[in-house]
Design an enzyme around this catalytic site. Structure first.
Site, PDB file in Angstrom:
ATOM      1  N   LYS A  13    -107.644 121.266 -85.550  1.00 38.12           N
ATOM      2  CA  LYS A  13    -107.765 120.807 -84.155  1.00 38.12           C
ATOM      3  C   LYS A  13    -107.573 121.965 -83.181  1.00 38.12           C
ATOM      4  O   LYS A  13    -108.335 122.134 -82.247  1.00 38.12           O
ATOM      5  CB  LYS A  13    -106.686 119.755 -83.813  1.00 38.12           C
ATOM      6  N   ARG A  88     -99.908 111.281 -80.426  1.00 36.88           N
ATOM      7  CA  ARG A  88     -99.519 111.309 -81.837  1.00 36.88           C
ATOM      8  C   ARG A  88     -99.103 109.915 -82.329  1.00 36.88           C
ATOM      9  O   ARG A  88     -98.775 109.758 -83.490  1.00 36.88           O
ATOM     10  CB  ARG A  88     -98.312 112.221 -82.056  1.00 36.88           C
ATOM     11  N   ARG A 127    -101.074 129.252 -94.127  1.00 43.89           N
ATOM     12  CA  ARG A 127    -101.257 129.744 -92.753  1.00 43.89           C
ATOM     13  C   ARG A 127    -100.254 130.850 -92.404  1.00 43.89           C
ATOM     14  O   ARG A 127     -99.067 130.722 -92.648  1.00 43.89           O
ATOM     15  CB  ARG A 127    -101.104 128.573 -91.774  1.00 43.89           C
ATOM     16  N   ARG A 160     -95.270 130.053 -89.697  1.00 41.62           N
ATOM     17  CA  ARG A 160     -94.647 129.227 -88.662  1.00 41.62           C
ATOM     18  C   ARG A 160     -93.421 128.532 -89.242  1.00 41.62           C
ATOM     19  O   ARG A 160     -93.435 128.142 -90.410  1.00 41.62           O
ATOM     20  CB  ARG A 160     -95.662 128.163 -88.223  1.00 41.62           C
ATOM     21  N   ARG A 171     -94.435 116.307 -92.114  1.00 44.03           N
ATOM     22  CA  ARG A 171     -95.436 116.244 -91.037  1.00 44.03           C
ATOM     23  C   ARG A 171     -96.645 115.412 -91.471  1.00 44.03           C
ATOM     24  O   ARG A 171     -97.215 114.656 -90.681  1.00 44.03           O
ATOM     25  CB  ARG A 171     -95.883 117.653 -90.649  1.00 44.03           C
TER      26      ARG A 171
HETATM   27  P1  AMP Z   1     -98.535 120.940 -83.731  1.00 50.42           P
HETATM   28  O1  AMP Z   1     -98.600 122.371 -83.334  1.00 50.42           O
HETATM   29  O2  AMP Z   1     -99.469 120.067 -82.950  1.00 50.42           O
HETATM   30  O3  AMP Z   1     -98.670 120.740 -85.235  1.00 50.42           O
HETATM   31  O4  AMP Z   1     -97.064 120.430 -83.348  1.00 50.42           O
HETATM   32  C1  AMP Z   1     -95.908 121.017 -83.896  1.00 50.42           C
HETATM   33  C2  AMP Z   1     -94.724 120.061 -83.730  1.00 50.42           C
HETATM   34  O5  AMP Z   1     -94.498 119.830 -82.335  1.00 50.42           O
HETATM   35  C3  AMP Z   1     -94.902 118.681 -84.331  1.00 50.42           C
HETATM   36  O6  AMP Z   1     -94.594 118.645 -85.720  1.00 50.42           O
HETATM   37  C4  AMP Z   1     -93.911 117.871 -83.498  1.00 50.42           C
HETATM   38  O7  AMP Z   1     -92.582 118.119 -83.902  1.00 50.42           O
HETATM   39  C5  AMP Z   1     -94.097 118.476 -82.110  1.00 50.42           C
HETATM   40  N1  AMP Z   1     -95.172 117.794 -81.365  1.00 50.42           N
HETATM   41  C6  AMP Z   1     -96.382 118.317 -81.001  1.00 50.42           C
HETATM   42  N2  AMP Z   1     -97.116 117.422 -80.312  1.00 50.42           N
HETATM   43  C7  AMP Z   1     -96.365 116.301 -80.255  1.00 50.42           C
HETATM   44  C8  AMP Z   1     -96.564 115.004 -79.704  1.00 50.42           C
HETATM   45  N3  AMP Z   1     -97.708 114.664 -79.080  1.00 50.42           N
HETATM   46  N4  AMP Z   1     -95.565 114.098 -79.835  1.00 50.42           N
HETATM   47  C9  AMP Z   1     -94.402 114.403 -80.426  1.00 50.42           C
HETATM   48  N5  AMP Z   1     -94.154 115.589 -81.008  1.00 50.42           N
HETATM   49  C10 AMP Z   1     -95.112 116.537 -80.916  1.00 50.42           C
END
Ligand code: AMP
Length: 218
Positions: A13, A88, A127, A160, A171
């Site tokens: 994404k 989410r 990654r 990361r 996740r």
């Molecule tokens: P991402 O980079 O989108 O994979 O997000 C990394 C982490 O940030 C996720 O595993 C969540 O802990 C938090 N996070 C990101 N976007 C959201 C969201 N829309 N709602 C809640 N937590 C989020």
């Protein structure tokens, strides 16, 4: 255009949203990036979010909705945006709906980036980010020359904090339980588009432009 990118962690994404930002002048709004910036800046919000993110759980709906509301209100978002990693869960989707309605904004599409599970796992566990250039690489998929170039330039291939195996498993579970129901949610609203998102990045991007009815910039 106003687009939502849906898909599991590792479905690409962010990469594709970034390409839409560079090539189609849409603003990429990533709640994950906004949260990581808050963590790096050591703000109160960042301190609260860090432990939750490290565990792979979801930060509270209130926090992310507040962040989205503030970001969408910025002038650059007026030219169109791609929401990456938000919503989410259903509550966030409902919150987004009322926020957009208040601002008289319509969504054009929710695009599901569809990737087989085994590829997701290798994308996430492999990654790495080059510490000098910030380039996102993958030890399983990137050309060896690109990985070597990072090291040769004195960089390190960093993982990361939430890309370790235990957090990745959580996740993916959180995605299945809380985020995957959004596929039906947007399908019922006539907004869902699906892109086969395995394979080379440029091919996936071409498929994405196709479902969005956008021309590839010359
Ligand atoms: P991402 O980079 O989108 O994979 O997000 C990394 C982490 O940030 C996720 O595993 C969540 O802990 C938090 N996070 C990101 N976007 C959201 C969201 N829309 N709602 C809640 N937590 C989020």
């Amino acid at each position: 255009m106003r687009i939502i990118m849906l898909g599991a962690p590792g479905s690409g994404k962010g990469t594709q949203a970034q390409k839409l930002q560079t090539e189609c002048e849409l603003v990429q709004i990533s709640t994950g990036d906004l949260l990581r910036s808050a963590v790096a800046a050591g703000t109160e919000l960042g301190r609260k979010a860090k432990a939750i993110m490290d565990a792979g759980d979801l930060v509270s709906n209130e926090i992310v909705l507040g962040m989205i509301e503030a970001r969408i209100a910025q002038p650059d978002a007026g030219r169109g945006f791609v929401l990456d990693g938000f919503p989410r869960n259903i509550a966030q989707a409902e919150g987004l709906q009322s926020l957009l309605a208040r601002n008289r904004i319509n969504l054009d599409a929710a695009v599901l980036m569809d990737v087989p599970f085994d590829i997701l796992l290798r994308r996430l566990t492999g990654r790495r980010t080059c510490s000098t250039t910030g380039q996102v690489l993958n030890i399983y998929f990137s050309p060896q020359a690109e990985l070597d170039a990072c090291l040769a330039a004195g960089g390190e291939l960093r993982q990361r904090a939430d890309d370790n195996e235990e957090t990745i498993r959580n996740r993916l579970e959180v995605y299945e339980q809380q985020t995957a129901p959004l596929i039906e949610y947007y399908d019922e609203r006539g907004l869902l588009q699906t892109v086969a998102a395995d394979g080379p990045m440029d091919q996936v991007y071409a498929r994405l432009l196709d479902v969005l009815g956008l021309d590839r910039p010359s």
